[in-house]
Write an enzyme that holds these catalytic residues in place. Structure first.
Site, PDB file in Angstrom:
ATOM      1  N   SER A 108       0.694  -1.083   0.057  1.00  0.00           N
ATOM      2  CA  SER A 108      -0.059   0.073   0.025  1.00  0.00           C
ATOM      3  C   SER A 108       0.948   1.308   0.008  1.00  0.00           C
ATOM      4  O   SER A 108       1.922   1.321   0.626  1.00  0.00           O
ATOM      5  CB  SER A 108      -0.737   0.046   1.375  1.00  0.00           C
ATOM      6  OG  SER A 108      -1.664   1.289   1.285  1.00  0.00           O
ATOM      7  N   SER A 109       0.257   2.422  -0.532  1.00  0.00           N
ATOM      8  CA  SER A 109       1.117   3.554  -0.495  1.00  0.00           C
ATOM      9  C   SER A 109       1.425   4.058   0.737  1.00  0.00           C
ATOM     10  O   SER A 109       2.159   5.252   1.033  1.00  0.00           O
ATOM     11  CB  SER A 109       0.317   4.656  -1.501  1.00  0.00           C
ATOM     12  OG  SER A 109      -0.766   4.959  -0.962  1.00  0.00           O
ATOM     13  N   CYS A 110       0.495   3.504   1.783  1.00  0.00           N
ATOM     14  CA  CYS A 110       0.972   4.159   3.379  1.00  0.00           C
ATOM     15  C   CYS A 110       2.124   3.660   3.620  1.00  0.00           C
ATOM     16  O   CYS A 110       2.434   4.055   4.978  1.00  0.00           O
ATOM     17  CB  CYS A 110      -0.277   3.683   4.299  1.00  0.00           C
ATOM     18  SG  CYS A 110      -0.158   1.770   4.589  1.00  0.00           S
ATOM     19  N   TYR A 137      -0.486  -1.117   9.978  1.00  0.00           N
ATOM     20  CA  TYR A 137      -0.231  -1.421   8.769  1.00  0.00           C
ATOM     21  C   TYR A 137       0.823  -1.245   7.846  1.00  0.00           C
ATOM     22  O   TYR A 137       1.335  -2.349   7.191  1.00  0.00           O
ATOM     23  CB  TYR A 137      -1.660  -1.090   8.146  1.00  0.00           C
ATOM     24  CG  TYR A 137      -1.828  -1.827   6.647  1.00  0.00           C
ATOM     25  CD1 TYR A 137      -2.479  -3.315   6.579  1.00  0.00           C
ATOM     26  CD2 TYR A 137      -1.791  -1.111   5.498  1.00  0.00           C
ATOM     27  CE1 TYR A 137      -2.761  -3.716   5.375  1.00  0.00           C
ATOM     28  CE2 TYR A 137      -2.014  -1.862   4.180  1.00  0.00           C
ATOM     29  CZ  TYR A 137      -2.411  -2.936   4.364  1.00  0.00           C
ATOM     30  OH  TYR A 137      -2.614  -3.469   3.044  1.00  0.00           O
ATOM     31  N   LYS A 141       3.640  -3.902   6.121  1.00  0.00           N
ATOM     32  CA  LYS A 141       3.832  -3.890   4.747  1.00  0.00           C
ATOM     33  C   LYS A 141       5.316  -3.368   4.568  1.00  0.00           C
ATOM     34  O   LYS A 141       5.786  -3.809   3.561  1.00  0.00           O
ATOM     35  CB  LYS A 141       2.800  -3.103   4.104  1.00  0.00           C
ATOM     36  CG  LYS A 141       1.500  -3.411   3.996  1.00  0.00           C
ATOM     37  CD  LYS A 141       1.343  -4.920   3.394  1.00  0.00           C
ATOM     38  CE  LYS A 141       0.117  -5.447   3.354  1.00  0.00           C
ATOM     39  NZ  LYS A 141      -0.134  -7.006   2.405  1.00  0.00           N
ATOM     40  N   HIS A 180     -12.555   1.868   3.772  1.00  0.00           N
ATOM     41  CA  HIS A 180     -11.664   2.666   3.308  1.00  0.00           C
ATOM     42  C   HIS A 180     -12.795   4.143   2.589  1.00  0.00           C
ATOM     43  O   HIS A 180     -13.995   3.806   2.717  1.00  0.00           O
ATOM     44  CB  HIS A 180     -10.698   2.516   2.214  1.00  0.00           C
ATOM     45  CG  HIS A 180      -9.598   1.820   2.764  1.00  0.00           C
ATOM     46  ND1 HIS A 180      -9.609   0.205   2.728  1.00  0.00           N
ATOM     47  CD2 HIS A 180      -8.558   1.956   3.552  1.00  0.00           C
ATOM     48  CE1 HIS A 180      -8.683  -0.191   3.254  1.00  0.00           C
ATOM     49  NE2 HIS A 180      -7.798   0.725   3.593  1.00  0.00           N
TER      50      HIS A 180
END
Length: 332
Positions: A108-110, A137, A141, A180
């Site tokens: 994920s871009s997070c 999270y 990742k 989301h």
């Protein structure tokens, strides 16, 4: 990659995994492997190793994860950290030990720092603090990304990581407690429309929908969104091509404010009431736009516009909710 290669898609029943499954089937891949969480607990290392020694997949695509929005991340930090680390570590380690041909890790871009320069380049990883509302999270990742990078560096194996931006589409999660932002907005505007319609004993399609909708934050943060079927095509592209790097952003390269997104979804759903913004609730990261030049240079680009993708997603939502007779999607 041969069309009869044994391809295991972890999380094949979820939004991302099911889209990948459909994309691979459409390309003629005929030997796809999937297990539900009831059949295989990916958090259990022994179960995962036994599965790999039984099936011996040629390719593993990791689309399995515990996911959720700001509320879920805040309420269940340990589960978001530990469950995701156990899932990906077991899959990555088993894939290395049985010598799979290719491993594709989806994140994920997070994973990028909260205040990193925009747009986000792959090299910005680990250059600053994360957004606190989803750091659990993100940390999980990041460990997956680095594990794949380490394997590629140490063993020369084709293990790569794809970092998609905010995803949406069929099979998304529309639960307001765990979803989301985009599916949550669809659900909120839809529920407000139905609630408003049910107040009057007239044909609901003709009724102006005055029920207001309250949304979190200020509406000013900017976000990028990718239709899940486009991500699936990116996964197929990565499967069929040996990419030289270990980490690739996957997105559209375009963003908009949450306020602009809300107005677009409101139009598509057909809600005409007011929008109230609760500024006491958190906004999250001010902006999160991916630099997708590495994937573009490699030969892949997203093709679904945001409006088209949202319309397709709402159509799917209506079909699942059994609400197609209650409301009508507004046309352009």
């Amino acid at each position: 990659m041969k069309t009869n290669s044994r391809i295991y898609i972890a999380g094949h029943r979820g939004m991302v995994g099911s889209a990948i499954w459909r994309a691979l089937e459409a390309k003629g891949y005929s030997n796809l492997i999937g297990r539900t969480s009831a059949e295989l607990d990916l958090r259990n290392q022994e179960e995962v190793m036994n599965f790999f020694h039984t099936e011996f997949p040629d390719v593993v695509i990791d689309a399995a994860a515990r996911v959720g929005g700001i509320l879920a991340n805040n309420n269940y930090p340990y589960q978001f950290l530990m469950d995701n680390m156990q899932i990906q570590n077991n899959l990555i380690d088993a894939s290395l030990k049985i010598d799979v041909q290719k491993f594709i890790f989806l994140g994920s871009s997070c994973i990028y720092p909260k205040l990193a320069p925009q747009p986000l380049k792959e090299e910005y990883l680990l250059t600053g603090p994360l957004e606190p509302t989803n750091e659990w999270y993100a940390i999980a990742k990041i460990t997956g990304v680095k594990a794949c990078e380490a394997i590629k560096h140490q063993f020369g194996k084709d293990f790569i990581s794809l970092m998609p931006t905010n995803l949406y589409g069929p099979h998304d999660n529309f639960d307001l407690n765990t979803s989301h932002v985009l599916p949550a907005l669809i659900r909120k505007f839809h529920d407000a429309k139905v609630k408003s319609n049910n107040k009057e004993n007239i044909e609901p399609v003709e009724l102006p929908c005055s029920e207001p909708v309250e949304l979190w934050g200020s509406g000013t943060p900017k976000r990028e969104f990718l239709y899940v079927e486009d991500l699936a095509e990116a996964v197929v592209f990565a499967l069929e091509n040996r990419l030289p790097g270990s980490l690739y952003n996957v997105g559209t390269g375009e963003d908009l404010t949450i306020q602009e997104l809300s107005v677009l979804i409101q139009k598509i759903v057909g809600h005409t009431g007011e929008i109230h913004w609760d500024s006491t609730k958190p906004d999250g990261t001010p902006r999160k736009l991916l630099d997708v030049s590495k994937m573009t240079d490699a030969g892949w680009k997203a093709k679904t516009s945001l409006e088209d993708g949202i319309r397709k997603t709402y159509q799917w939502f209506l079909a699942q909710e059994g609400a197609i007779k209650e409301v009508k999607i507004t046309q352009p």
